[in-house]
Design a protein around this motif. Structure first.
Motif, PDB file in Angstrom:
ATOM      1  N   MET A   1       5.026 -11.457  -2.630  1.00  0.00           N
ATOM      2  CA  MET A   1       3.813 -10.688  -2.441  1.00  0.00           C
ATOM      3  C   MET A   1       3.227 -10.975  -1.060  1.00  0.00           C
ATOM      4  O   MET A   1       2.721 -10.064  -0.425  1.00  0.00           O
ATOM      5  N   ALA A   2       3.307 -12.221  -0.609  1.00  0.00           N
ATOM      6  CA  ALA A   2       2.717 -12.572   0.683  1.00  0.00           C
ATOM      7  C   ALA A   2       3.347 -11.762   1.813  1.00  0.00           C
ATOM      8  O   ALA A   2       2.646 -11.311   2.720  1.00  0.00           O
ATOM      9  N   ALA A   3       4.647 -11.557   1.751  1.00  0.00           N
ATOM     10  CA  ALA A   3       5.327 -10.781   2.794  1.00  0.00           C
ATOM     11  C   ALA A   3       4.837  -9.336   2.796  1.00  0.00           C
ATOM     12  O   ALA A   3       4.621  -8.742   3.858  1.00  0.00           O
ATOM     13  N   LEU A   4       4.627  -8.777   1.618  1.00  0.00           N
ATOM     14  CA  LEU A   4       4.161  -7.394   1.529  1.00  0.00           C
ATOM     15  C   LEU A   4       2.694  -7.272   1.943  1.00  0.00           C
ATOM     16  O   LEU A   4       2.313  -6.304   2.594  1.00  0.00           O
ATOM     17  N   TRP A   5       1.857  -8.247   1.561  1.00  0.00           N
ATOM     18  CA  TRP A   5       0.451  -8.215   1.992  1.00  0.00           C
ATOM     19  C   TRP A   5       0.341  -8.352   3.505  1.00  0.00           C
ATOM     20  O   TRP A   5      -0.534  -7.754   4.124  1.00  0.00           O
ATOM     21  N   ALA A   6       1.223  -9.121   4.105  1.00  0.00           N
ATOM     22  CA  ALA A   6       1.167  -9.340   5.550  1.00  0.00           C
ATOM     23  C   ALA A   6       1.655  -8.135   6.354  1.00  0.00           C
ATOM     24  O   ALA A   6       1.313  -7.986   7.525  1.00  0.00           O
ATOM     25  N   SER A   7       2.426  -7.283   5.722  1.00  0.00           N
ATOM     26  CA  SER A   7       3.000  -6.137   6.417  1.00  0.00           C
ATOM     27  C   SER A   7       2.028  -4.956   6.433  1.00  0.00           C
ATOM     28  O   SER A   7       1.344  -4.686   5.458  1.00  0.00           O
ATOM     29  N   ARG A   8       2.015  -4.249   7.529  1.00  0.00           N
ATOM     30  CA  ARG A   8       1.176  -3.048   7.629  1.00  0.00           C
ATOM     31  C   ARG A   8       1.890  -1.807   7.113  1.00  0.00           C
ATOM     32  O   ARG A   8       1.289  -0.756   6.965  1.00  0.00           O
ATOM     33  N   THR A   9       3.179  -1.952   6.855  1.00  0.00           N
ATOM     34  CA  THR A   9       3.971  -0.827   6.371  1.00  0.00           C
ATOM     35  C   THR A   9       4.794  -1.278   5.161  1.00  0.00           C
ATOM     36  O   THR A   9       5.046  -2.468   4.987  1.00  0.00           O
ATOM     37  N   LEU A  33      11.266  -7.601  -6.973  1.00  0.00           N
ATOM     38  CA  LEU A  33      10.496  -6.427  -6.546  1.00  0.00           C
ATOM     39  C   LEU A  33      10.446  -5.371  -7.647  1.00  0.00           C
ATOM     40  O   LEU A  33       9.390  -4.774  -7.896  1.00  0.00           O
ATOM     41  N   THR A  34      11.566  -5.148  -8.299  1.00  0.00           N
ATOM     42  CA  THR A  34      11.617  -4.164  -9.392  1.00  0.00           C
ATOM     43  C   THR A  34      10.683  -4.570 -10.527  1.00  0.00           C
ATOM     44  O   THR A  34       9.955  -3.737 -11.077  1.00  0.00           O
ATOM     45  N   ARG A  35      10.676  -5.847 -10.865  1.00  0.00           N
ATOM     46  CA  ARG A  35       9.800  -6.332 -11.947  1.00  0.00           C
ATOM     47  C   ARG A  35       8.328  -6.246 -11.563  1.00  0.00           C
ATOM     48  O   ARG A  35       7.485  -5.897 -12.392  1.00  0.00           O
ATOM     49  N   LEU A  36       8.021  -6.584 -10.307  1.00  0.00           N
ATOM     50  CA  LEU A  36       6.630  -6.472  -9.854  1.00  0.00           C
ATOM     51  C   LEU A  36       6.169  -5.016  -9.864  1.00  0.00           C
ATOM     52  O   LEU A  36       5.020  -4.727 -10.202  1.00  0.00           O
ATOM     53  N   ALA A  37       7.062  -4.096  -9.518  1.00  0.00           N
ATOM     54  CA  ALA A  37       6.725  -2.668  -9.574  1.00  0.00           C
ATOM     55  C   ALA A  37       6.514  -2.224 -11.022  1.00  0.00           C
ATOM     56  O   ALA A  37       5.582  -1.477 -11.321  1.00  0.00           O
ATOM     57  N   ALA A  38       7.340  -2.715 -11.933  1.00  0.00           N
ATOM     58  CA  ALA A  38       7.203  -2.356 -13.346  1.00  0.00           C
ATOM     59  C   ALA A  38       5.884  -2.863 -13.923  1.00  0.00           C
ATOM     60  O   ALA A  38       5.303  -2.237 -14.812  1.00  0.00           O
ATOM     61  N   LEU A  42       3.248  -3.478  -7.535  1.00  0.00           N
ATOM     62  CA  LEU A  42       3.817  -2.828  -6.348  1.00  0.00           C
ATOM     63  C   LEU A  42       4.043  -1.352  -6.629  1.00  0.00           C
ATOM     64  O   LEU A  42       4.281  -0.961  -7.766  1.00  0.00           O
ATOM     65  N   GLU A  43       3.994  -0.571  -5.565  1.00  0.00           N
ATOM     66  CA  GLU A  43       4.452   0.820  -5.596  1.00  0.00           C
ATOM     67  C   GLU A  43       5.827   0.838  -4.968  1.00  0.00           C
ATOM     68  O   GLU A  43       6.166  -0.023  -4.154  1.00  0.00           O
ATOM     69  N   ARG A  44       6.600   1.849  -5.324  1.00  0.00           N
ATOM     70  CA  ARG A  44       7.980   1.944  -4.834  1.00  0.00           C
ATOM     71  C   ARG A  44       8.283   3.399  -4.527  1.00  0.00           C
ATOM     72  O   ARG A  44       7.900   4.297  -5.276  1.00  0.00           O
ATOM     73  N   ALA A  45       8.989   3.623  -3.425  1.00  0.00           N
ATOM     74  CA  ALA A  45       9.408   4.974  -3.058  1.00  0.00           C
ATOM     75  C   ALA A  45      10.778   4.896  -2.386  1.00  0.00           C
ATOM     76  O   ALA A  45      11.140   3.873  -1.801  1.00  0.00           O
ATOM     77  N   GLU A  46      11.496   6.004  -2.477  1.00  0.00           N
ATOM     78  CA  GLU A  46      12.806   6.063  -1.815  1.00  0.00           C
ATOM     79  C   GLU A  46      12.621   6.331  -0.334  1.00  0.00           C
ATOM     80  O   GLU A  46      11.779   7.122   0.069  1.00  0.00           O
ATOM     81  N   ALA A  50      17.605   3.485   0.474  1.00  0.00           N
ATOM     82  CA  ALA A  50      16.910   2.275   0.023  1.00  0.00           C
ATOM     83  C   ALA A  50      15.569   2.635  -0.608  1.00  0.00           C
ATOM     84  O   ALA A  50      15.143   3.793  -0.581  1.00  0.00           O
ATOM     85  N   HIS A  51      14.934   1.636  -1.159  1.00  0.00           N
ATOM     86  CA  HIS A  51      13.571   1.779  -1.653  1.00  0.00           C
ATOM     87  C   HIS A  51      12.658   0.934  -0.776  1.00  0.00           C
ATOM     88  O   HIS A  51      13.065  -0.102  -0.261  1.00  0.00           O
ATOM     89  N   VAL A  52      11.425   1.392  -0.621  1.00  0.00           N
ATOM     90  CA  VAL A  52      10.416   0.599   0.061  1.00  0.00           C
ATOM     91  C   VAL A  52       9.338   0.243  -0.954  1.00  0.00           C
ATOM     92  O   VAL A  52       9.097   0.976  -1.920  1.00  0.00           O
ATOM     93  N   TYR A  53       8.690  -0.882  -0.718  1.00  0.00           N
ATOM     94  CA  TYR A  53       7.678  -1.406  -1.633  1.00  0.00           C
ATOM     95  C   TYR A  53       6.405  -1.736  -0.866  1.00  0.00           C
ATOM     96  O   TYR A  53       6.458  -2.149   0.296  1.00  0.00           O
ATOM     97  N   TRP A  54       5.273  -1.579  -1.547  1.00  0.00           N
ATOM     98  CA  TRP A  54       3.990  -1.991  -0.983  1.00  0.00           C
ATOM     99  C   TRP A  54       3.073  -2.371  -2.144  1.00  0.00           C
ATOM    100  O   TRP A  54       3.218  -1.859  -3.258  1.00  0.00           O
ATOM    101  N   PRO A  55       2.124  -3.278  -1.892  1.00  0.00           N
ATOM    102  CA  PRO A  55       1.241  -3.731  -2.966  1.00  0.00           C
ATOM    103  C   PRO A  55       0.253  -2.652  -3.398  1.00  0.00           C
ATOM    104  O   PRO A  55      -0.184  -1.834  -2.595  1.00  0.00           O
TER     105      PRO A  55
END
Length: 107
Positions: A1-9, A33-38, A42-46, A50-55
């Motif tokens: 989660m820390a990596a995703l919170w730190a990212s702007r994209t 990541l899949t479990r956190l999205a479930a 997290l949100e997930r999009a293609e 690949a898939h991208v994830y964001w909190p």
């Protein structure tokens, strides 16, 4: 989660894996990541193949939600809050006092 919170994209699994390091296998990161999205964290999009994830919430909102969950799980919420407040340093206590003062002024 820390990596995703730190990212702007949003990040791909490979990008999260690179940020986290610690020798985690790609499949392990992907599973997490899949479990956190479930769980709705997290949100997930293609994106291409690949898939991208964001909190779904920022770090502060997520931490506050965890605290609320903990409070709901204990019998004596007042005692837990008093113990928590007793452990605050002076700066943290002042932030809490100021917020409570502002909140009581809104009524």
């Amino acid at each position: 989660m820390a990596a995703l919170w730190a990212s702007r994209t949003p990040l791909t699994t490979s990008q999260v894996q690179a940020q986290v390091g610690a020798g985690l296998a790609y499949n392990t990161v992907q599973t997490i990541l899949t479990r956190l999205a479930a769980k709705g964290l997290l949100e997930r999009a293609e994106r291409g193949r690949a898939h991208v994830y964001w909190p779904t919430k920022d770090e502060a909102s997520s931490a506050a939600a965890q605290l609320r969950t903990t409070l709901r799980a204990v019998g004596d919420r007042g005692k837990v809050l008093r113990e928590f407040a007793a452990g605050l340093d002076d700066d943290e206590a002042e932030i809490l006092r100021q917020w409570l003062s502002e909140r009581s002024g809104e009524s």
